[in-house]
Enzyme design. Sequence first.
Site, PDB file in Angstrom:
ATOM      1  N   LEU A  91      37.079  46.393  40.330  1.00 46.34           N
ATOM      2  CA  LEU A  91      38.276  46.950  39.703  1.00 46.34           C
ATOM      3  C   LEU A  91      38.425  48.456  39.900  1.00 46.34           C
ATOM      4  CD1 LEU A  91      38.342  44.747  36.463  1.00 46.34           C
ATOM      5  CD2 LEU A  91      39.412  44.317  38.688  1.00 46.34           C
ATOM      6  N   ASN A 108      39.849  40.917  49.571  1.00 46.20           N
ATOM      7  CA  ASN A 108      39.927  40.959  48.107  1.00 46.20           C
ATOM      8  C   ASN A 108      40.455  39.617  47.606  1.00 46.20           C
ATOM      9  OD1 ASN A 108      40.110  42.200  45.429  1.00 46.20           O
ATOM     10  ND2 ASN A 108      42.336  42.210  45.754  1.00 46.20           N
ATOM     11  N   HIS A 110      42.658  38.048  44.600  1.00 45.93           N
ATOM     12  CA  HIS A 110      43.566  38.452  43.524  1.00 45.93           C
ATOM     13  C   HIS A 110      44.049  37.192  42.803  1.00 45.93           C
ATOM     14  CE1 HIS A 110      46.333  40.944  41.302  1.00 45.93           C
ATOM     15  NE2 HIS A 110      47.234  39.990  41.481  1.00 45.93           N
ATOM     16  N   ASP A 151      47.134  45.628  46.755  1.00 39.66           N
ATOM     17  CA  ASP A 151      47.420  44.194  46.978  1.00 39.66           C
ATOM     18  C   ASP A 151      48.505  43.973  48.029  1.00 39.66           C
ATOM     19  OD1 ASP A 151      45.571  43.628  44.909  1.00 39.66           O
ATOM     20  OD2 ASP A 151      47.129  43.740  43.392  1.00 39.66           O
TER      21      ASP A 151
HETATM   22  C1  GAR Z   1      38.771  37.363  39.055  1.00 43.17           C
HETATM   23  O1  GAR Z   1      39.727  36.577  38.400  1.00 43.17           O
HETATM   24  C2  GAR Z   1      39.415  38.136  40.184  1.00 43.17           C
HETATM   25  O2  GAR Z   1      40.405  37.415  40.850  1.00 43.17           O
HETATM   26  C3  GAR Z   1      39.991  39.317  39.443  1.00 43.17           C
HETATM   27  O3  GAR Z   1      38.979  39.666  38.517  1.00 43.17           O
HETATM   28  C4  GAR Z   1      38.263  38.475  38.139  1.00 43.17           C
HETATM   29  C5  GAR Z   1      36.774  38.732  38.317  1.00 43.17           C
HETATM   30  O4  GAR Z   1      36.021  37.648  37.814  1.00 43.17           O
HETATM   31  N1  GAR Z   1      40.316  40.388  40.331  1.00 43.17           N
HETATM   32  C6  GAR Z   1      41.388  41.158  40.172  1.00 43.17           C
HETATM   33  O5  GAR Z   1      42.145  41.077  39.226  1.00 43.17           O
HETATM   34  C7  GAR Z   1      41.610  42.193  41.271  1.00 43.17           C
HETATM   35  N2  GAR Z   1      42.893  42.801  41.180  1.00 43.17           N
HETATM   36  P1  GAR Z   1      34.479  37.446  38.223  1.00 43.17           P
HETATM   37  O6  GAR Z   1      33.759  38.782  37.976  1.00 43.17           O
HETATM   38  O7  GAR Z   1      34.005  36.377  37.304  1.00 43.17           O
HETATM   39  O8  GAR Z   1      34.425  37.034  39.673  1.00 43.17           O
END
Ligand code: GAR
Length: 207
Positions: A91, A108, A110, A151
Amino acid sequence: MLKIAVMVSGGGTNLQAIMDAIQDHKITDTTITAVISNNADAYALERARNAGIPAVCVSRKEIPDRDAYNKALLDAVDASGADLIVLAGFLVVIPTEMIQKYRNRIINIHPSLIPSFCGTGYYGLKVHEGVLSRGVKVTGATVHFVDEGTDTGPIILQKAVAVEEGDTPQILQRRVMEQAEWQLLPQAIDLIAHDRVVVEDGLAHIR
Ligand code: GAR
């Protein structure tokens, strides 16, 4: 053998999906050389250490200066020797120098169907809150290459997931992970490991 560095900030369920897919030979010819987190408390770091994968934290709290932080992040990525950088719930905004040095070598995940519910401010649960407050009936996940925008890079894979009556952001987040993210991200890595993703004129194609 494709060497990947996985960058994380939180729970690391996408990292876990990648590790499981390598174990189960759903991803082949690929090894994780490092897991890099911006957050020392990320459970993802523990998942990596439990699996014997080198895990490092480059903490913004310890390096408040933005340029120094960006350099430390790039140094950690370079030191991993990775061919591909996988942002799995990372993030922090990726420094321009890294995007230029690793052009079309950063992907990435998303948690929406880009170009909906993406860009500045849309991350993690906020994406699912946005989906529910707009009342859309279909959402999903996207794997894309990272370019200078938020994105906006070439889209590699997408998968749709139904929004259901009574969903909360948490319930929807979990469904999008289970039905889309944990499949798409390993699948994209395996395609790249076998040279099956080509970027032409700003669009990604699977061969
Ligand atoms: C996931 O849902 C991913 O898609 C999102 O953060 C989460 C991480 O979960 N990413 C974003 O929002 C990027 N813009 P995790 O740590 O359990 O993999």
